[in-house]
Enzyme design. Structure first.
Site, PDB file in Angstrom:
ATOM      1  N   ASP A 483      44.932  38.314  44.914  1.00  0.00           N
ATOM      2  CA  ASP A 483      44.720  36.992  44.322  1.00  0.00           C
ATOM      3  C   ASP A 483      45.529  36.773  43.062  1.00  0.00           C
ATOM      4  OD1 ASP A 483      42.792  35.667  45.846  1.00  0.00           O
ATOM      5  OD2 ASP A 483      41.219  36.960  45.074  1.00  0.00           O
TER       6      ASP A 483
HETATM    7  C1  BGC Z   1      40.174  38.577  39.937  1.00  0.00           C
HETATM    8  C2  BGC Z   1      40.331  38.782  41.384  1.00  0.00           C
HETATM    9  C3  BGC Z   1      39.614  37.682  42.092  1.00  0.00           C
HETATM   10  C4  BGC Z   1      40.098  36.333  41.633  1.00  0.00           C
HETATM   11  C5  BGC Z   1      39.355  35.229  42.295  1.00  0.00           C
HETATM   12  C6  BGC Z   1      40.629  37.221  39.565  1.00  0.00           C
HETATM   13  O1  BGC Z   1      40.388  37.028  38.232  1.00  0.00           O
HETATM   14  O2  BGC Z   1      40.898  39.546  39.249  1.00  0.00           O
HETATM   15  O3  BGC Z   1      39.827  40.031  41.728  1.00  0.00           O
HETATM   16  O4  BGC Z   1      39.833  37.793  43.459  1.00  0.00           O
HETATM   17  O5  BGC Z   1      39.953  36.230  40.269  1.00  0.00           O
HETATM   18  O6  BGC Z   1      39.747  33.996  41.828  1.00  0.00           O
HETATM   19  C1  NOJ Z   2      38.701  40.243  44.902  1.00  0.00           C
HETATM   20  C2  NOJ Z   2      38.660  39.178  45.931  1.00  0.00           C
HETATM   21  O1  NOJ Z   2      37.324  38.951  46.312  1.00  0.00           O
HETATM   22  C3  NOJ Z   2      39.490  39.557  47.125  1.00  0.00           C
HETATM   23  O2  NOJ Z   2      39.524  38.503  48.035  1.00  0.00           O
HETATM   24  C4  NOJ Z   2      40.881  39.923  46.700  1.00  0.00           C
HETATM   25  O3  NOJ Z   2      41.601  40.325  47.839  1.00  0.00           O
HETATM   26  C5  NOJ Z   2      40.868  41.001  45.649  1.00  0.00           C
HETATM   27  N1  NOJ Z   2      40.055  40.579  44.557  1.00  0.00           N
HETATM   28  C6  NOJ Z   2      42.261  41.363  45.150  1.00  0.00           C
HETATM   29  O4  NOJ Z   2      42.764  40.394  44.300  1.00  0.00           O
END
Ligand code: BGC
Ligand code: NOJ
Length: 803
Positions: A483
């Site tokens: 993400d």
């Molecule tokens: C986090 C990710 C998460 C994303 C969702 C980020 O701040 O680091 O793990 O999936 O937010 O929007």
């Molecule tokens: C947490 C999110 O829930 C997941 O969808 C994503 O793949 C990971 N963060 C890595 O960014």
């Protein structure tokens, strides 16, 4: 250092001191009513939706941490103590917290009195029941006062912690015998109420928090408890609570059981009231009557145990590795069920007020629970597919109550569509239920747009094929699995979402990771097409897969490992050409699992990952970590080095590497990585790792971090499902297949074998794996070619695998 131990027979983790490095929690409930409970009794409850129907209050960043939750006080002469240590924090003569499957038991002892408090949410029941058994172990008569309490949340958890100008005026309760009813907003548009009740005549109660606590006091030293009384306060606005007091006299050796019950009920509009603004309490009365006696409680606990025993018996292993066995047989599968129930909504790190259900998260979670609850998996797949758009792209999230796509976040995460293929194929392989492919499923939830589910998979594959960039690799969009790798967003505004801000649509940034996914799941889709007679389509998809493979080999291979991406200016990311972020874990996992470049490339890539990214807790996400923020990379470079996506061990993708090692048939490397972050294996590093030793966390700080080895965000992570896939399908090698069960273990050399029991399509496979010269597989005494046991009608099939 450890703070407890595993009791495998009881399927419990037993915590022996209250001062765990962080609250170590458990989940109660599996239907509508859910509770979180920490090892000192903290936590909160909600009905279905942790934002809109929060029943008890919780403050995520409170000081001291983990205040609130189950509020029990035992007054014995001048000493006041709590069976779970908190809220009072009087040192106990004995403290134990046993987290089991769907229940938690606290055992506290002080000055010759023992208290055992068992909390659970019985099945099919919207109520947390707390059984408190108090026993006088001393030689003298004891006169005790016992208080049990809860602090109400005014339903909407966000409003409750923000809209004080209104909230301080609306709190309302009713008291009837030993029951406090919480009815804030019931007079107007709500049709639900909550209640807290004890199954004994209450000797006193309080419902106004400030009266009960007294000024300047916290939950650890309420004024009412200090005075050993109750004020009979009735909340009018401010903070309504429910505290009930029961006075007891116990002879030496005598014990007494009290049942405290925290429930939730709804009334139809026309039956809300029995008199002006007085709640119709019929439902609560019936619910309480079902849990009036200890026998009723014990029967419910027994039912719960049987439920879990049934679920977990679907896959068990017995090996020389007790830590492996306890992860596989109990805790990993338990966590998979928790992620099924909660998605990413409510934990001690997820407030339950933000993210809905993630498209990709839900698809991946399914890989971990499809063998446990296939019917629910079916329903979940159809819900997920219904938020897809007609062009194959999809909303990134949906709200569990409405099942509608979440417009704030929108779409554009270009890995999303392919996960639908992954989970649907996994579901059909597990169940053999091809009929799901015919299920009419809408686009964007719009009535009239229904097409068979198969068409959704087709459009998923099609989306990747038709959205490719200058190197023939898939366009990344706002992000892919990671993400935080935001190559088209260019955010410079503090606080703005890194994913949804968009002021630079390059139409160029590409993802090697999605390419790896496409090669893997494109092949799976082609296989599926072939099976259902769509030969031409299968051939066309295979062609696209092979093109993609070529694109990866031409532009995604860096010499020693797979590159990660190309940025908006067509520059490689995850390449030796970069100063930082030279190598990323994700493409090493997915491209090798997909078989791109064969075992030679695979081994090379995995060795590079180990050399450059390996630490004692697993494989870090990237190296070297980004030391500065770059708007052309996005959120990934916003994290300090070693944290989260910027170079922690992001546990979710470590199992990809484990599976990739299995793909290249290196059982030693696969197991070595598996055990580095499997919680049971690092239990004795709990003072460093800090989160629960019985469940996975999302992230473990990497070597570049100040707190190397410290985990965060336990419980609600895709790590659960992928770790189970890695260990059960990779290392143990038991893979559901369309035509039968494949058993193809990839064990480390030090393991001589193991026994596995697997329920698959109605047959229980009792599998013995052993080492020997006579390699191969026999099923019910018959030697087979290959390693797939054909389907059978027999209830039991006994399998011998010699490796
Ligand atoms: C986090 C990710 C998460 C994303 C969702 C980020 O701040 O680091 O793990 O999936 O937010 O929007
Ligand atoms: C947490 C999110 O829930 C997941 O969808 C994503 O793949 C990971 N963060 C890595 O960014």
């Amino acid at each position: 250092m450890k703070y407890g131990y595993f009791d495998d027979l009881a399927r419990e983790y037993v915590i022996t001191r209250p001062d765990t490095p962080l609250p170590w929690i458990n989940y109660l409930g599996s239907d509508g009513f859910f509770s979180l409970v920490s090892n000192t009794g903290g936590g909160y409850s909600f009905y279905k939706d942790a934002k809109l129907r929060r029943i008890t209050r919780f403050r995520y960043n409170n000081v001291p941490a983990d205040e609130g939750g189950r509020l029990f006080y035992i007054c014995d002469k001048d000493t006041v103590w709590s069976p779970a240590y908190r809220p009072v924090r009087t040192p106990l003569d004995q403290y134990r917290c046993r987290h089991g499957l769907g229940y938690t038991v606290f055992e506290g002892k002080k000055n010759g009195v023992s208290a055992s408090l068992t909390v659970t949410v019985p099945m099919h029941c919207d109520m947390e029941v707390q059984k408190l058994v108090i026993r006088n172990d001393s030689k003298e008569e004891k006169t005790l006062s016992v208080y049990g309490g809860a602090e109400w949340c005014l339903w909407n958890a966000v409003d409750d912690s923000t809209n004080f100008q209104r909230n301080w005026n609306i709190g309302e309760v009713e008291v009837e015998g030993g029951t406090v009813y919480h009815k804030t907003e019931y007079r107007e548009r709500r049709n639900h109420y909550a209640f807290y009740s004890v199954n004994a005549p209450a000797d006193g109660f309080d419902t106004n928090r400030d009266a009960f606590l007294g000024q300047f006091r916290g939950w650890n030293e309420p004024l009412a408890v200090e005075k050993r009384t109750s004020f009979g306060s009735i909340a009018a606005g401010w903070a309504p609570v429910a505290v009930l007091r029961v006075d007891l006299t116990l002879l030496p050796g005598e014990s007494r059981t009290l049942l405290f019950r925290l429930g939730y009920a709804e009334n139809p509009e026309e039956k809300k009231f029995t008199a002006l603004n007085v709640i119709n309490k019929e439902k609560a009365h019936a619910m309480l009557a079902a849990f009036e006696t200890e026998a009723q409680f014990d029967a419910a606990l027994k039912e719960l145990r049987a439920y879990w025993e049934g679920l977990l018996s679907r896959f068990t292993v017995k090996s020389s590795e007790e830590k492996l066995d306890r992860m596989v047989n109990i805790w990993n599968q338990y966590q998979c069920m928790v992620t099924f129930n909660m998605s990413r909504s409510a934990s001690y790190y997820e407030s339950g007020t933000g993210r809905g259900m993630g498209f990709r998260d839900s698809c991946q979670d399914l890989l971990g629970f499809v063998h446990l609850i296939p019917e629910r998996a079916r329903e979940r797949i159809l819900d997920i597919a219904s938020i897809q758009f007609a062009d194959g792209s999809t909303y990134h999230q949906y709200q569990p109550l409405t099942k509608r796509g979440n417009a704030d976040v929108g779409s554009g995460f270009n890995d999303d569509p392919l996960w639908l293929i992954a989970c649907t194929c996994a579901y059909i392989r597990e169940t053999g239920d091809f009929s799901i492919l015919d299920e009419p499923t809408p686009f964007n939830n719009e009535a009239g747009t229904e097409v068979p589910l198969l068409e959704h998979l087709r459009r998923s594959a099609g989306y990747t094929i038709s959205h490719r960039g200058p190197h023939g690799l898939p366009l990344i969009g706002r992000a892919d699995w990671n993400d935080c790798l935001n190559l088209n967003c260019f955010s410079r505004e503090p606080g703005e979402s890194f994913q949804t801000c968009s002021n630079f649509e390059s139409g160029k940034a590409e993802s090697v990771f999605i390419a790896g996914m496409f090669v893997k799941y494109g092949q799976e889709y082609a296989d599926l097409c072939e099976r259902i007679g769509l030969k031409e389509e299968a051939a066309a998809v295979r062609l696209a897969v092979s093109d993609m493979e070529k694109a990866v080999l031409a532009h995604g291979w860096d010499g020693e490992w797979f590159r990660r991406a190309y940025d908006a200016f067509e520059r490689p990311i995850g390449s030796r050409q970069n100063e930082e972020g030279q190598i990323f874990i994700e493409p090493q996992g997915f491209c090798v699992m997909a078989g791109i470049g064969g075992p030679d490339y695979g081994r090379k890539a995995l060795r590079s990952a180990e050399e450059r990214l390996g630490n004692e807790f697993g494989i870090e996400l990237l190296a070297p970590c980004y030391t500065e923020y770059h708007d052309y990379l996005g959120e990934i470079s916003s994290y300090p080095p070693g944290y989260k996506e910027n170079g922690s061990v992001f546990c979710h993708n470590n199992p990809w590497i484990t599976l990739a090692w299995c793909k290249v048939r290196d059982g030693n490397a696969a197991f070595d990585l598996y055990r580095r972050n499997a919680p049971a294996y690092i239990e004795d590093k709990s003072e460093i790792h800090r989160t629960e030793p019985y469940c996975y966390s999302q992230t473990i700080a990497g070597r570049a971090a100040r707190t190397y080895g410290e985990a965060k965000n336990s419980w609600l992570t895709g790590t659960a499902a992928w770790s189970f896939a890695a260990v059960s399908q990779g290392i143990l090698g038991v893979r559901p297949d369309y035509d039968g069960l494949t058993v193809d273990p990839c064990l480390p050399d030090f393991m001589d074998g193991c026994r596995i029991s697997r329920l698959f399509r109605g047959t229980r496979y009792e599998i013995t794996v052993r080492r020997g010269d006579d390699k191969g597989l026999t099923a019910d005494g018959k030697k087979l070619d290959g390693c797939t046991i054909p389907l059978t009608d027999a209830p039991v099939c006994s399998v011998l695998v010699t490796i």
